[in-house]
Design a protein around this motif. Structure first.
Motif, mmCIF file in Angstrom:
data_model
loop_
_atom_site.group_PDB
_atom_site.id
_atom_site.type_symbol
_atom_site.label_atom_id
_atom_site.label_comp_id
_atom_site.label_asym_id
_atom_site.label_seq_id
_atom_site.Cartn_x
_atom_site.Cartn_y
_atom_site.Cartn_z
ATOM 1 N N VAL A 149 27.727 17.905 42.904
ATOM 2 C CA VAL A 149 27.306 17.847 44.294
ATOM 3 C C VAL A 149 27.002 16.393 44.639
ATOM 4 O O VAL A 149 26.231 15.730 43.937
ATOM 5 C CB VAL A 149 26.085 18.737 44.559
ATOM 6 C CG1 VAL A 149 25.684 18.667 46.029
ATOM 7 C CG2 VAL A 149 26.362 20.173 44.156
ATOM 8 N N VAL A 150 27.619 15.904 45.721
ATOM 9 C CA VAL A 150 27.374 14.547 46.225
ATOM 10 C C VAL A 150 26.623 14.706 47.532
ATOM 11 O O VAL A 150 27.192 15.105 48.556
ATOM 12 C CB VAL A 150 28.702 13.786 46.432
ATOM 13 C CG1 VAL A 150 28.420 12.392 46.973
ATOM 14 C CG2 VAL A 150 29.497 13.720 45.144
ATOM 15 N N THR A 151 25.322 14.399 47.515
ATOM 16 C CA THR A 151 24.489 14.544 48.708
ATOM 17 C C THR A 151 23.166 13.838 48.467
ATOM 18 O O THR A 151 22.926 13.254 47.397
ATOM 19 C CB THR A 151 24.258 16.028 49.041
ATOM 20 O OG1 THR A 151 23.589 16.124 50.291
ATOM 21 C CG2 THR A 151 23.449 16.722 47.969
ATOM 22 N N PRO A 177 23.038 11.508 43.503
ATOM 23 C CA PRO A 177 22.277 11.177 44.720
ATOM 24 C C PRO A 177 22.912 10.015 45.480
ATOM 25 O O PRO A 177 23.261 8.990 44.892
ATOM 26 C CB PRO A 177 20.900 10.823 44.180
ATOM 27 C CG PRO A 177 21.137 10.378 42.778
ATOM 28 C CD PRO A 177 22.303 11.164 42.264
ATOM 29 N N VAL A 178 23.071 10.186 46.780
ATOM 30 C CA VAL A 178 23.618 9.143 47.649
ATOM 31 C C VAL A 178 22.889 9.191 48.977
ATOM 32 O O VAL A 178 22.195 10.169 49.303
ATOM 33 C CB VAL A 178 25.141 9.359 47.888
ATOM 34 C CG1 VAL A 178 25.925 9.210 46.617
ATOM 35 C CG2 VAL A 178 25.390 10.714 48.531
ATOM 36 N N ARG A 179 23.047 8.120 49.750
ATOM 37 C CA ARG A 179 22.586 8.134 51.140
ATOM 38 C C ARG A 179 23.671 8.782 51.993
ATOM 39 O O ARG A 179 24.853 8.462 51.857
ATOM 40 C CB ARG A 179 22.314 6.718 51.644
ATOM 41 C CG ARG A 179 21.128 6.047 50.987
ATOM 42 C CD ARG A 179 20.858 4.696 51.659
ATOM 43 N NE ARG A 179 19.702 4.013 51.094
ATOM 44 C CZ ARG A 179 19.750 3.175 50.051
ATOM 45 N NH1 ARG A 179 20.923 2.921 49.480
ATOM 46 N NH2 ARG A 179 18.657 2.622 49.603
ATOM 47 N N VAL A 180 23.274 9.661 52.848
ATOM 48 C CA VAL A 180 24.240 10.365 53.690
ATOM 49 C C VAL A 180 24.217 9.849 55.119
ATOM 50 O O VAL A 180 24.852 10.436 56.003
ATOM 51 C CB VAL A 180 23.969 11.884 53.672
ATOM 52 C CG1 VAL A 180 24.229 12.443 52.290
ATOM 53 C CG2 VAL A 180 22.544 12.186 54.117
ATOM 54 N N GLN A 181 23.540 8.743 55.364
ATOM 55 C CA GLN A 181 23.477 8.160 56.700
ATOM 56 C C GLN A 181 23.145 6.689 56.557
ATOM 57 O O GLN A 181 22.339 6.301 55.705
ATOM 58 C CB GLN A 181 22.417 8.877 57.552
ATOM 59 C CG GLN A 181 22.341 8.391 58.992
ATOM 60 C CD GLN A 181 21.380 9.224 59.825
ATOM 61 O OE1 GLN A 181 21.025 10.337 59.438
ATOM 62 N NE2 GLN A 181 20.959 8.697 60.954
ATOM 63 N N GLY A 182 23.771 5.866 57.344
ATOM 64 C CA GLY A 182 23.526 4.430 57.292
ATOM 65 C C GLY A 182 24.776 3.664 56.911
ATOM 66 O O GLY A 182 25.857 4.219 56.699
ATOM 67 N N GLU A 183 24.625 2.362 56.815
ATOM 68 C CA GLU A 183 25.777 1.503 56.580
ATOM 69 C C GLU A 183 26.340 1.664 55.180
ATOM 70 O O GLU A 183 27.536 1.521 54.961
ATOM 71 C CB GLU A 183 25.383 0.042 56.808
ATOM 72 C CG GLU A 183 24.969 -0.264 58.248
ATOM 73 C CD GLU A 183 24.608 -1.716 58.424
ATOM 74 O OE1 GLU A 183 24.651 -2.458 57.421
ATOM 75 O OE2 GLU A 183 24.308 -2.120 59.567
ATOM 76 N N THR A 184 25.498 1.974 54.191
ATOM 77 C CA THR A 184 25.973 2.070 52.801
ATOM 78 C C THR A 184 26.375 3.487 52.417
ATOM 79 O O THR A 184 26.756 3.733 51.269
ATOM 80 C CB THR A 184 24.885 1.580 51.850
ATOM 81 O OG1 THR A 184 23.726 2.419 51.998
ATOM 82 C CG2 THR A 184 24.499 0.144 52.154
ATOM 83 N N ALA A 185 26.298 4.424 53.344
ATOM 84 C CA ALA A 185 26.582 5.817 52.996
ATOM 85 C C ALA A 185 28.023 5.994 52.532
ATOM 86 O O ALA A 185 28.287 6.668 51.528
ATOM 87 C CB ALA A 185 26.291 6.722 54.197
ATOM 88 N N GLY A 218 24.620 16.530 62.650
ATOM 89 C CA GLY A 218 24.169 15.320 63.325
ATOM 90 C C GLY A 218 25.185 14.868 64.339
ATOM 91 O O GLY A 218 26.230 15.496 64.553
ATOM 92 N N SER A 219 24.879 13.758 64.977
ATOM 93 C CA SER A 219 25.780 13.203 65.976
ATOM 94 C C SER A 219 26.931 12.488 65.295
ATOM 95 O O SER A 219 27.002 12.376 64.064
ATOM 96 C CB SER A 219 25.021 12.236 66.882
ATOM 97 O OG SER A 219 24.528 11.139 66.116
ATOM 98 N N LEU A 220 27.862 11.979 66.127
ATOM 99 C CA LEU A 220 28.998 11.249 65.588
ATOM 100 C C LEU A 220 28.553 10.013 64.831
ATOM 101 O O LEU A 220 29.101 9.678 63.776
ATOM 102 C CB LEU A 220 29.949 10.871 66.731
ATOM 103 C CG LEU A 220 31.186 10.054 66.347
ATOM 104 C CD1 LEU A 220 32.076 10.844 65.398
ATOM 105 C CD2 LEU A 220 31.975 9.664 67.593
ATOM 106 N N GLU A 221 27.512 9.348 65.326
ATOM 107 C CA GLU A 221 27.005 8.162 64.648
ATOM 108 C C GLU A 221 26.366 8.524 63.317
ATOM 109 O O GLU A 221 26.494 7.783 62.323
ATOM 110 C CB GLU A 221 25.999 7.434 65.536
ATOM 111 C CG GLU A 221 26.603 6.770 66.772
ATOM 112 C CD GLU A 221 26.877 7.785 67.875
ATOM 113 O OE1 GLU A 221 26.512 8.967 67.695
ATOM 114 O OE2 GLU A 221 27.467 7.403 68.907
ATOM 115 N N ASP A 222 25.657 9.677 63.266
ATOM 116 C CA ASP A 222 25.017 10.082 62.020
ATOM 117 C C ASP A 222 26.032 10.423 60.948
ATOM 118 O O ASP A 222 25.807 10.163 59.752
ATOM 119 C CB ASP A 222 24.102 11.287 62.266
ATOM 120 C CG ASP A 222 22.964 10.957 63.224
ATOM 121 O OD1 ASP A 222 22.612 9.760 63.324
ATOM 122 O OD2 ASP A 222 22.439 11.880 63.872
#
Length: 527
Positions: A149-151, A177-185, A218-222
């Motif tokens: 699982v990648v989340t 574990p990863v970030r699912v929102q932001g520039e490095t996601a 989430g939104s398109l940006e998220d």
């Protein structure tokens, strides 16, 4: 006049116009105000009347559309072929062709904005490379042993997935574990997918059989990190089947197109990844019971068939009775047949012996000798007839090759040769006449274009010492020797001044009337 036959049916009768009107009212009442999303197809701009006619389509269906002139003037953008739009209006029918269509009152681009435009451009680019091809999709394993699982490890998504897997089919779950929102996601998700693929079978950290890439809505940006090109390429290059569970069911990202399976929600991804263990046990038990029952029925049926076949088979005496009788009858006929065959062969032998007696052989020899003598007596007459026939053929051939036919052939060839000579003379004369006419035409053309005709009209040509005509006075300097060419001869002259030399008094100039002609080749003055 015959009366109209009465109908025996009580079904109501409608006209075509009544049916069309009823359908039109039904469609307009049911779909009085709707929003339709689709791609513009067949758009050719407004009609001369100001109305626009085209179609809206998706990957499965197509609907005709029309924008009246009043609504066309209120649009905030210009429709284009292939543009995806959201149209607001009402459905109606066109009775003239039995079609239904949407009358558009408002229309807006679907996914307007810079992100949506970039997303569409990236989608076209990656799709052209074949990253979204259905032929590259892999099937999910039915019973995986390990799920990756990648989340995000702190969100509710991972808890829902683990809880759902534990309820359905408890097994080993590896979480990256990863970030699912932001520039490095995007970079983190791509690294996680590549990291899972680099795991070796049988290593300390086992390699998953299925990967789930999950995130909440989430939104398109998220959700933009899952539209990253690196993520899409990592998913397309993955050797492990991937389930995309990003956002809600109405959301979509590029990872959904590249993944092997798209789940509407993270919980749905867990349900797709593993079966229900209790259901499997029940199914195995049911199949085992069916197998046991089926085997019992099969064995019973085979036993019954075997007993029926055994009853139907005859005994050994019954099987051998008919062959035994045939054998006895054949043995009884064998002795009589041998005696009859021996008598028949003896009769044939006696007949052959009678035909080979000495008396018959001597008679045959006498007949053959008489035949030979008869043919021998006919041989001189046949030979003479053959020679006579060949001699006649030879005489006819010699007559055709005699001197007289050869003379006639030579005379014919001589006449043909004389005819060819006359035709040759005529052809040469015709060619000479044509050449003379052409030469005369060229001579007249040459005289017309030659400068000699200009000299005939009183003009003269000035030549420099090299014989080149002088075209401008600026090229002449004092002391240059020049040649003036007239119609009837040439005059040699020397230049005394340039282009701006003052003109001499008229008293010093010799009168043209008193000027004596200068013979060709003599030296004179130009001014």
């Amino acid at each position: 006049m015959s009366e109209k036959p009465e109908s025996t049916s009580n079904v109501a009768e409608f006209t075509v116009s009544e049916i069309s009107g009823a359908l039109k009212r039904t469609v307009e009442d049911t779909f009085g105000h709707i929003r339709v999303r689709g791609e513009i197809s067949g758009y050719r701009g407004p009609h001369s009347s100001g109305h626009a006619y085209f179609s809206l389509k998706d990957d499965k269906a197509r609907i005709e559309a029309v924008i009246w002139r009043s609504a066309m003037s209120r649009l905030r953008f210009q429709p284009e072929e292939g543009m995806e739009v959201i149209a607001t209006g009402k459905l109606t029918t066109y009775p003239g062709s039995s079609k239904y269509q949407i009358v558009i009152e408002q229309m807006e681009p679907a996914g307007a904005g810079a992100l949506m435009a970039l997303l569409e451009e990236r989608k076209r680019k990656l799709g052209a490379e074949g990253l979204f091809d259905a032929s590259a999709k892999r099937r999910l394993p039915y019973m995986p042993r390990i799920i990756g699982v990648v989340t995000s490890p702190t969100g509710a998504v991972i808890r829902d997935i683990i809880h759902r897997i534990a309820d359905r089919f408890p097994l080993h779950v590896l979480v990256w574990p990863v970030r699912v929102q932001g520039e490095t996601a995007g970079a983190e998700v791509a690294n996680a997918i590549n990291g899972f693929n680099r795991l070796e079978q049988g290593s300390a950290l086992p390699r998953p059989d299925v990967l789930i890439v999950a995130r909440g809505g989430g939104s398109l940006e998220d959700l933009w990190g899952f539209n990253d090109e690196a993520v899409v390429r990592a998913v397309a290059a993955s050797h492990i089947p991937i389930i995309s569970a990003v956002g809600h069911e109405t959301d979509w990202t590029l990872i959904d197109l590249a993944a092997d399976v798209r789940a509407p929600t993270p919980t749905g991804a867990a349900e797709m990844a593993v079966p229900v263990k209790a259901d499997l046990r029940a199914q195995v038990a049911t199949l085992g019971a069916r197998l046991s029952s089926g085997m019992s029925r099969y064995l019973d049926r085979r036993r019954e068939i075997q007993r029926a076949l055994a009853r139907a088979l005859p005994s050994a005496d019954q099987l051998l009775a008919l062959p035994r009788r045939r054998f006895d009858e054949t043995a009884g006929r064998l002795g009589r047949a041998l005696q009859a065959n021996t008598q028949k062969k003896r009769g044939e032998f006696d007949g052959c012996a009678r035909r080979l007696s000495p008396r018959l052989l001597e008679q045959t020899l006498r007949e053959k000798r008489l035949e030979i003598k008869r043919l021998e007596s006919q041989l001189p007459r046949c030979l003479a007839a053959f020679l006579h026939k060949r001699r006649g053929l030879f005489d006819r051939t010699a007559a055709r090759l005699s001197v007289e036919p050869a003379a006639r052939l030579a005379q014919r060839d001589r006449l043909h040769l004389q005819q060819l000579e006359r035709r040759q003379v005529q052809a040469v004369n015709l060619l000479l006449d044509r050449t003379k006419r052409r030469s005369a035409e060229l001579e007249r053309l040459l005289k017309t274009l030659s400068y000699q005709g200009v000299l005939e009209r009183g003009f003269a040509v000035v030549l420099d010492p090299s014989g080149t005509p002088v075209k401008r006075a600026a090229t002449v300097t004092a002391g240059d020797e020049l040649t003036i060419k007239f119609r009837d001869g040439n005059v040699q002259a020397v230049a005394q001044g340039g282009e701006n030399r003052p003109e001499q008094p008229k008293a010093e100039r010799p009168s043209p009337a008193k000027k004596s002609p200068v013979p060709a080749g003599s030296q004179g003055s130009l001014f």
